[in-house]
Motif scaffolding. Sequence first.
Motif, PDB file in Angstrom:
ATOM      1  N   ASN A  46       0.847  -1.247  -0.027  1.00 18.01           N
ATOM      2  CA  ASN A  46       0.059   0.068   0.205  1.00 18.01           C
ATOM      3  C   ASN A  46       1.084   1.114  -0.012  1.00 18.01           C
ATOM      4  O   ASN A  46       1.971   1.283   0.388  1.00 18.01           O
ATOM      5  N   GLN A  47       0.192   2.296  -0.486  1.00 21.82           N
ATOM      6  CA  GLN A  47       1.108   3.589  -0.686  1.00 21.82           C
ATOM      7  C   GLN A  47       1.748   4.042   0.583  1.00 21.82           C
ATOM      8  O   GLN A  47       2.612   4.863   0.532  1.00 21.82           O
ATOM      9  N   GLU A  48       1.095   3.684   1.984  1.00 18.43           N
ATOM     10  CA  GLU A  48       1.649   4.386   3.077  1.00 18.43           C
ATOM     11  C   GLU A  48       2.706   3.596   3.720  1.00 18.43           C
ATOM     12  O   GLU A  48       3.220   4.111   4.443  1.00 18.43           O
ATOM     13  N   GLN A  49       3.135   2.504   2.906  1.00 17.47           N
ATOM     14  CA  GLN A  49       4.444   1.939   3.435  1.00 17.47           C
ATOM     15  C   GLN A  49       5.502   2.676   2.970  1.00 17.47           C
ATOM     16  O   GLN A  49       5.310   3.331   2.245  1.00 17.47           O
ATOM     17  N   SER A  50       6.439   2.311   3.728  1.00 17.83           N
ATOM     18  CA  SER A  50       7.807   3.199   3.317  1.00 17.83           C
ATOM     19  C   SER A  50       8.669   2.522   2.186  1.00 17.83           C
ATOM     20  O   SER A  50       7.945   1.559   1.665  1.00 17.83           O
ATOM     21  N   ILE A  51       9.414   3.391   1.687  1.00 20.20           N
ATOM     22  CA  ILE A  51      10.031   2.921   0.393  1.00 20.20           C
ATOM     23  C   ILE A  51      10.541   1.563   0.478  1.00 20.20           C
ATOM     24  O   ILE A  51      10.751   0.625  -0.133  1.00 20.20           O
ATOM     25  N   GLU A  52      11.416   1.638   1.695  1.00 21.90           N
ATOM     26  CA  GLU A  52      12.061   0.317   2.174  1.00 21.90           C
ATOM     27  C   GLU A  52      11.172  -0.877   2.000  1.00 21.90           C
ATOM     28  O   GLU A  52      11.444  -1.821   1.509  1.00 21.90           O
ATOM     29  N   GLU A  53       9.966  -0.691   2.799  1.00 24.06           N
ATOM     30  CA  GLU A  53       9.094  -1.681   2.852  1.00 24.06           C
ATOM     31  C   GLU A  53       8.374  -2.106   1.563  1.00 24.06           C
ATOM     32  O   GLU A  53       8.137  -3.311   1.161  1.00 24.06           O
ATOM     33  N   LYS A  54       8.207  -1.112   0.692  1.00 26.00           N
ATOM     34  CA  LYS A  54       7.922  -1.622  -0.674  1.00 26.00           C
ATOM     35  C   LYS A  54       8.840  -2.249  -1.450  1.00 26.00           C
ATOM     36  O   LYS A  54       8.401  -3.088  -2.283  1.00 26.00           O
ATOM     37  N   VAL A  55      10.199  -1.899  -1.532  1.00 26.62           N
ATOM     38  CA  VAL A  55      11.312  -2.573  -2.227  1.00 26.62           C
ATOM     39  C   VAL A  55      11.389  -4.023  -1.558  1.00 26.62           C
ATOM     40  O   VAL A  55      11.343  -5.098  -2.410  1.00 26.62           O
ATOM     41  N   THR A  56      11.173  -4.032  -0.394  1.00 29.60           N
ATOM     42  CA  THR A  56      11.360  -5.514   0.162  1.00 29.60           C
ATOM     43  C   THR A  56       9.771  -6.360  -0.295  1.00 29.60           C
ATOM     44  O   THR A  56      10.364  -7.539  -0.623  1.00 29.60           O
ATOM     45  N   ALA A  57       8.845  -5.651  -0.468  1.00 24.96           N
ATOM     46  CA  ALA A  57       7.649  -6.484  -0.823  1.00 24.96           C
ATOM     47  C   ALA A  57       7.993  -7.039  -2.238  1.00 24.96           C
ATOM     48  O   ALA A  57       7.673  -8.108  -2.558  1.00 24.96           O
ATOM     49  N   ILE A  58       8.282  -6.010  -3.203  1.00 21.81           N
ATOM     50  CA  ILE A  58       8.771  -6.575  -4.559  1.00 21.81           C
ATOM     51  C   ILE A  58       9.801  -7.519  -4.601  1.00 21.81           C
ATOM     52  O   ILE A  58       9.463  -8.614  -5.347  1.00 21.81           O
ATOM     53  N   VAL A  59      10.834  -7.532  -3.861  1.00 21.49           N
ATOM     54  CA  VAL A  59      11.811  -8.474  -3.948  1.00 21.49           C
ATOM     55  C   VAL A  59      11.443  -9.765  -3.431  1.00 21.49           C
ATOM     56  O   VAL A  59      11.540 -10.693  -4.223  1.00 21.49           O
ATOM     57  N   ARG A  60      10.792  -9.636  -2.436  1.00 22.19           N
ATOM     58  CA  ARG A  60      10.323 -11.054  -1.803  1.00 22.19           C
ATOM     59  C   ARG A  60       8.900 -11.643  -2.410  1.00 22.19           C
ATOM     60  O   ARG A  60       8.988 -13.049  -2.840  1.00 22.19           O
ATOM     61  N   LYS A  61       8.081 -10.828  -2.755  1.00 21.44           N
ATOM     62  CA  LYS A  61       6.843 -11.395  -3.361  1.00 21.44           C
ATOM     63  C   LYS A  61       6.980 -11.579  -4.648  1.00 21.44           C
ATOM     64  O   LYS A  61       6.422 -12.596  -5.426  1.00 21.44           O
ATOM     65  N   ILE A  62       7.467 -10.798  -5.519  1.00 17.93           N
ATOM     66  CA  ILE A  62       7.563 -10.896  -7.058  1.00 17.93           C
ATOM     67  C   ILE A  62       8.778 -11.327  -7.475  1.00 17.93           C
ATOM     68  O   ILE A  62       8.656 -12.244  -8.538  1.00 17.93           O
ATOM     69  N   TYR A  63       9.923 -11.209  -7.047  1.00 21.70           N
ATOM     70  CA  TYR A  63      11.074 -11.901  -7.344  1.00 21.70           C
ATOM     71  C   TYR A  63      11.319 -13.299  -6.799  1.00 21.70           C
ATOM     72  O   TYR A  63      12.209 -14.006  -7.414  1.00 21.70           O
ATOM     73  N   GLY A  64      10.853 -13.318  -5.614  1.00 17.29           N
ATOM     74  CA  GLY A  64      11.169 -14.527  -4.829  1.00 17.29           C
ATOM     75  C   GLY A  64      12.557 -14.546  -4.245  1.00 17.29           C
ATOM     76  O   GLY A  64      13.261 -15.469  -3.889  1.00 17.29           O
ATOM     77  N   GLY A  65      12.935 -13.213  -3.923  1.00 12.97           N
ATOM     78  CA  GLY A  65      14.162 -12.906  -3.251  1.00 12.97           C
ATOM     79  C   GLY A  65      14.416 -13.303  -1.798  1.00 12.97           C
ATOM     80  O   GLY A  65      13.309 -13.525  -1.214  1.00 12.97           O
ATOM     81  N   LYS A  66      15.607 -13.454  -1.402  1.00 10.77           N
ATOM     82  CA  LYS A  66      15.458 -13.690   0.242  1.00 10.77           C
ATOM     83  C   LYS A  66      15.217 -12.188   1.097  1.00 10.77           C
ATOM     84  O   LYS A  66      14.708 -12.004   2.116  1.00 10.77           O
ATOM     85  N   SER A  67      16.058 -11.260   0.839  1.00 10.10           N
ATOM     86  CA  SER A  67      15.885 -10.024   1.149  1.00 10.10           C
ATOM     87  C   SER A  67      16.709  -8.915   0.459  1.00 10.10           C
ATOM     88  O   SER A  67      17.212  -9.063  -0.827  1.00 10.10           O
ATOM     89  N   VAL A  68      16.905  -7.944   0.818  1.00 10.65           N
ATOM     90  CA  VAL A  68      17.387  -6.570   0.208  1.00 10.65           C
ATOM     91  C   VAL A  68      18.502  -6.017   0.712  1.00 10.65           C
ATOM     92  O   VAL A  68      18.473  -5.705   2.206  1.00 10.65           O
ATOM     93  N   GLU A  69      19.572  -5.515   0.174  1.00 11.54           N
ATOM     94  CA  GLU A  69      20.846  -5.069   0.720  1.00 11.54           C
ATOM     95  C   GLU A  69      20.704  -3.489   0.243  1.00 11.54           C
ATOM     96  O   GLU A  69      20.896  -3.393  -1.200  1.00 11.54           O
ATOM     97  N   PHE A  70      20.881  -2.386   1.000  1.00 10.98           N
ATOM     98  CA  PHE A  70      20.825  -0.915   0.808  1.00 10.98           C
ATOM     99  C   PHE A  70      22.214  -0.699   0.904  1.00 10.98           C
ATOM    100  O   PHE A  70      22.956  -0.633   1.801  1.00 10.98           O
ATOM    101  N   THR A  71      22.877   0.036  -0.018  1.00 10.40           N
ATOM    102  CA  THR A  71      24.303   0.544   0.022  1.00 10.40           C
ATOM    103  C   THR A  71      24.080   1.625   0.941  1.00 10.40           C
ATOM    104  O   THR A  71      23.032   2.378   1.284  1.00 10.40           O
ATOM    105  N   SER A  72      25.155   2.179   1.365  1.00  8.05           N
ATOM    106  CA  SER A  72      25.143   3.421   2.359  1.00  8.05           C
ATOM    107  C   SER A  72      24.612   4.558   1.761  1.00  8.05           C
ATOM    108  O   SER A  72      23.826   5.422   2.356  1.00  8.05           O
TER     109      SER A  72
END
Length: 558
Positions: free
Chosen positions: A441-467
């Motif tokens: 949902n649009q109220e989630q943070s950017i980090e939460e949205k990216v994580t949802a895409i990676v896990r639900k759409i790509y089937g990935g384990k997690s997300v790593e953000f550079t500094s």
Amino acid sequence: MVASDIQIAQEAHLDSILAVAKKVGLEENDLELYGKHKAKLTYDALTRIENQNEAGRLILVTAINPTAAGEGKSTVTVGLGDALTKSGRKTMIALREPSLGPVFGLKGGATGGGYAQVIPMEDINLHFTGDFHAITSANNLLSAMLDNHMQQGNLKQIDGRRIVWKRVVDLNDRALRQVVIGLGGPFQGVPRQDGFDITVASEIMAIICLARDIDDLKTRIGNIVVGYDYARQPITAHDIGAEGALTVLLKDALKPNLVQTLEHTPALVHGGPFANIAHGCNSIMATKSALHLADYTVTEAGFGADLGAEKFLDIKVPQLGKVPDAIVIVATIRALKLHGGANKNNLKEEDVLALEKGFANLAKHIETIEQYGLPFVVAINRFVGDSDAELQALEAWCTANSVSYSLTEVWEKGGNGGLDLADKVVNAIDEHTGTYQPIYNQEQSIEEKVTAIVRKIYGGKSVEFTSKARKQLNEFKQHGWDKYPVCMAKTQYSLSDDATLVGRPEGFVITIREFVPKMGAGFIVALTGDVMTMPGLPKHPAALDMDVDNTGRISGLF
């Protein structure tokens, strides 16, 4: 000998664009003619269409992760549209315009293929109605005004080290990825590092595809973030007074283009953002117009469901105000063999074992569409080299897994080769009782949205953000940008951000190296892995095989 796409297109009979328009209730006064076979819809017509007609059914065509040559998604889109027309259903097609980068590079155009094409093919694949030239000019006018602002006293105190706006050109030109401008002394400008993106990755392109009208276009252009001042506050196109002039350049490019298929089905071809580095869908104005002119609209979203379909559903749908009534997932034998470990140079050879291993990729894309709660049909886009044993294996897998599928032969047979697909898609729409479910949902943070895409759409384990990316997340929150949708920029060849991980990889981590705010478009771009926003030409670009004779007849254009 099999005729090439351009030979088929050149030998085709084209109806006048006025005759094509009448099929969906458009009159001559609704059109701005670009010769006999192309036209733009007028603003008066666009307003009337939306206000007088209810929206029809929307069919979205997506695919599995492709090979470098593509899997015929546009071909299936066109063929399905022709099949729906042939079966007596009032239908329109809504496609993106081709970029000159792929046309002269490797992948080719975006007008379909074989006997499922939109025409005039050469015009659409080349200059068409000039939309991309207008977008390129508008983008680079903003660059010129930005640099001139700094040259003429820099009233807004723009920090040349923190400019994020790039120039563009609609060609694959890797030498322009990083450049230095303003050299040669004080009269030549303020020296700084710059770079070029390809036009279809530009924010102007995204804005053209998401704007509702001229006023919305102008507002969005004004919201473009071009850089930051010395206090690290964002500077917009409005701050330097650029939105009016850019809108002047884009006023005609905003109007959808009307053409036809080989079988004379009306098609709106408008806008062209890439799906791996942009949002990958044609314009809202074109899609909405088609929905209000026809009972069925067939559109497509670039590359696999992990890219184009996800962005269509999470970025375009909230602004379009219409959820697809059904999804078509295009799969090919050759791509499935590639995902099963077959050598990319041997995809024409029969390899049932590799094919069966590749089914995992198709399964993941099916799961992705199911997560959204939408009905779907798998279109097996048949290629000449597909063996009977391979086709039987794929059909058996679909049957065993209760997957609705259709062997689609529109490349060879046009609309007749998609009649079964058309019927199954319409049945899927009529029988569906589920409810659309966005994955965030649009109220989630950017980090939460990216994580949802990676896990639900790509089937990935997690997300790593550079500094750098984490620092940007904090800055975006301070600027109030943390509630925007996310547009992932990722390789199209893998579910992961590593193009070599084919099939259905598991346990992988997606790396977000940086974010790019696109406040005019209304989303945040997340750059993953080593994805490039300016492609390069291959060792043997398609341009080497093209020519034109003294009569103006083109050859080698696919």
